[in-house]
Design an enzyme around this catalytic site. Sequence first.
Site, PDB file in Angstrom:
ATOM      1  N   TYR A  60      -6.926 -16.905 -34.301  1.00  0.00           N
ATOM      2  CA  TYR A  60      -5.948 -15.820 -34.288  1.00  0.00           C
ATOM      3  C   TYR A  60      -4.746 -16.232 -33.443  1.00  0.00           C
ATOM      4  O   TYR A  60      -4.891 -16.814 -32.370  1.00  0.00           O
ATOM      5  CB  TYR A  60      -6.590 -14.561 -33.698  1.00  0.00           C
ATOM      6  CG  TYR A  60      -5.651 -13.378 -33.589  1.00  0.00           C
ATOM      7  CD1 TYR A  60      -5.529 -12.465 -34.625  1.00  0.00           C
ATOM      8  CD2 TYR A  60      -4.886 -13.176 -32.446  1.00  0.00           C
ATOM      9  CE1 TYR A  60      -4.676 -11.372 -34.522  1.00  0.00           C
ATOM     10  CE2 TYR A  60      -4.030 -12.107 -32.326  1.00  0.00           C
ATOM     11  CZ  TYR A  60      -3.931 -11.201 -33.365  1.00  0.00           C
ATOM     12  OH  TYR A  60      -3.084 -10.144 -33.249  1.00  0.00           O
ATOM     13  N   SER A 111       0.814  -1.218   0.000  1.00  0.00           N
ATOM     14  CA  SER A 111       0.000   0.000   0.000  1.00  0.00           C
ATOM     15  C   SER A 111       0.846   1.266   0.000  1.00  0.00           C
ATOM     16  O   SER A 111       1.774   1.409   0.809  1.00  0.00           O
ATOM     17  CB  SER A 111      -0.917   0.000   1.225  1.00  0.00           C
ATOM     18  OG  SER A 111      -1.719   1.158   1.257  1.00  0.00           O
ATOM     19  N   HIS A 128      -6.381   3.914 -12.428  1.00  0.00           N
ATOM     20  CA  HIS A 128      -7.213   5.107 -12.547  1.00  0.00           C
ATOM     21  C   HIS A 128      -6.868   5.791 -13.864  1.00  0.00           C
ATOM     22  O   HIS A 128      -6.741   7.017 -13.921  1.00  0.00           O
ATOM     23  CB  HIS A 128      -6.988   6.038 -11.354  1.00  0.00           C
ATOM     24  CG  HIS A 128      -7.631   5.574 -10.090  1.00  0.00           C
ATOM     25  ND1 HIS A 128      -8.586   6.294  -9.421  1.00  0.00           N
ATOM     26  CD2 HIS A 128      -7.470   4.428  -9.374  1.00  0.00           C
ATOM     27  CE1 HIS A 128      -8.969   5.636  -8.343  1.00  0.00           C
ATOM     28  NE2 HIS A 128      -8.296   4.490  -8.291  1.00  0.00           N
ATOM     29  N   HIS A 149      -5.950  -2.969 -11.204  1.00  0.00           N
ATOM     30  CA  HIS A 149      -6.793  -1.799 -10.945  1.00  0.00           C
ATOM     31  C   HIS A 149      -5.999  -0.556 -11.307  1.00  0.00           C
ATOM     32  O   HIS A 149      -4.858  -0.390 -10.863  1.00  0.00           O
ATOM     33  CB  HIS A 149      -7.188  -1.763  -9.475  1.00  0.00           C
ATOM     34  CG  HIS A 149      -7.940  -0.534  -9.062  1.00  0.00           C
ATOM     35  ND1 HIS A 149      -9.004  -0.028  -9.780  1.00  0.00           N
ATOM     36  CD2 HIS A 149      -7.775   0.289  -7.995  1.00  0.00           C
ATOM     37  CE1 HIS A 149      -9.467   1.051  -9.169  1.00  0.00           C
ATOM     38  NE2 HIS A 149      -8.733   1.269  -8.090  1.00  0.00           N
ATOM     39  N   ASP A 168     -12.187  -7.064 -30.115  1.00  0.00           N
ATOM     40  CA  ASP A 168     -11.110  -8.032 -29.931  1.00  0.00           C
ATOM     41  C   ASP A 168     -10.969  -8.458 -28.469  1.00  0.00           C
ATOM     42  O   ASP A 168     -10.393  -9.507 -28.180  1.00  0.00           O
ATOM     43  CB  ASP A 168      -9.775  -7.446 -30.404  1.00  0.00           C
ATOM     44  CG  ASP A 168      -9.615  -7.482 -31.913  1.00  0.00           C
ATOM     45  OD1 ASP A 168     -10.316  -8.266 -32.584  1.00  0.00           O
ATOM     46  OD2 ASP A 168      -8.768  -6.720 -32.426  1.00  0.00           O
ATOM     47  N   SER A 174      -1.876  -3.610  -0.537  1.00  0.00           N
ATOM     48  CA  SER A 174      -2.734  -2.578  -1.108  1.00  0.00           C
ATOM     49  C   SER A 174      -4.077  -2.510  -0.391  1.00  0.00           C
ATOM     50  O   SER A 174      -4.645  -3.535   0.005  1.00  0.00           O
ATOM     51  CB  SER A 174      -2.977  -2.884  -2.591  1.00  0.00           C
ATOM     52  OG  SER A 174      -4.045  -2.122  -3.097  1.00  0.00           O
ATOM     53  N   SER A 175      -4.591  -1.304  -0.237  1.00  0.00           N
ATOM     54  CA  SER A 175      -5.912  -1.152   0.383  1.00  0.00           C
ATOM     55  C   SER A 175      -7.004  -1.824  -0.445  1.00  0.00           C
ATOM     56  O   SER A 175      -8.081  -2.134   0.067  1.00  0.00           O
ATOM     57  CB  SER A 175      -6.240   0.335   0.575  1.00  0.00           C
ATOM     58  OG  SER A 175      -6.210   1.015  -0.667  1.00  0.00           O
ATOM     59  N   ASP A 176      -6.734  -2.075  -1.734  1.00  0.00           N
ATOM     60  CA  ASP A 176      -7.709  -2.736  -2.598  1.00  0.00           C
ATOM     61  C   ASP A 176      -7.615  -4.256  -2.541  1.00  0.00           C
ATOM     62  O   ASP A 176      -8.316  -4.948  -3.286  1.00  0.00           O
ATOM     63  CB  ASP A 176      -7.511  -2.287  -4.052  1.00  0.00           C
ATOM     64  CG  ASP A 176      -7.848  -0.827  -4.264  1.00  0.00           C
ATOM     65  OD1 ASP A 176      -8.948  -0.421  -3.855  1.00  0.00           O
ATOM     66  OD2 ASP A 176      -7.018  -0.095  -4.836  1.00  0.00           O
ATOM     67  N   HIS A 183     -15.683   5.417  -9.525  1.00  0.00           N
ATOM     68  CA  HIS A 183     -14.358   5.003  -9.100  1.00  0.00           C
ATOM     69  C   HIS A 183     -13.446   4.874 -10.314  1.00  0.00           C
ATOM     70  O   HIS A 183     -12.931   5.892 -10.790  1.00  0.00           O
ATOM     71  CB  HIS A 183     -14.481   3.701  -8.297  1.00  0.00           C
ATOM     72  CG  HIS A 183     -13.238   3.290  -7.594  1.00  0.00           C
ATOM     73  ND1 HIS A 183     -13.229   2.294  -6.633  1.00  0.00           N
ATOM     74  CD2 HIS A 183     -11.947   3.697  -7.701  1.00  0.00           C
ATOM     75  CE1 HIS A 183     -11.999   2.135  -6.185  1.00  0.00           C
ATOM     76  NE2 HIS A 183     -11.204   2.969  -6.822  1.00  0.00           N
TER      77      HIS A 183
END
Length: 230
Positions: A226, A44, A96, A94, A119, A73-75, A168
Amino acid sequence: MYTEIRREAYEANLALPRHGLINLTFGNASAADRDKGVFAIKPSGVDYDDLSPENMVIVDFDGKIVEGNMRPSSDTPTHRCLLLAFEGIGGVVHTHSTKATAFAQAGKPIPNFGTTHADYFYGEIPVTRKMTPEEIASAYEWKTGNVILERFKGLNPLDFPGVLVNRHAPFTWGKSVAKAVEVAVAVECIAEMALMSMQLNPGLQAIEQELLDKHFLRKHGATAYYGQPE
């Protein structure tokens, strides 16, 4: 014992600012080892320049720290929630990133306008509902995961490898954390192209189903042709 997932998580986290998806210390990536029931995640609040494989934190699927001297991490609860629910994934990212986060803040899904988007996603990039005051006040990060799972009822997470959390930012995932990073890059590109497309043609409709099917299914599923065999 956890050398490989530490390395994978470290390299994935470094890739985020390299691809322009991160400002300051926003964002994180995790890499799972399902056989051992653990995942490695960024500590974090640590600057990306100060990261090393050794300071990745190892967390088990019950949320307990297995190895590491720093707080994860806080997530971390959101990552854990997704890893528990989406059994086919091996990593979560994650960010931003600016354009994708603009759609998330607006509470808008990203429409599928063309083949670049097709795709990666078998339709629009979904957005969650807003979180309630009660969800925000209690176990916020875990309940962020829950609202993602609520939105994904009836959806295959490998057909839709990412989501916009309302107000978010985006989360993405994949069979590996490296693939989750690739999807995060694609989501930001898709968001930018969607914004430009809507400016050029405000009445633009979603991609035709036949073209969506062709581009998605040639890269995914039993009929994919592909690239090279794994």
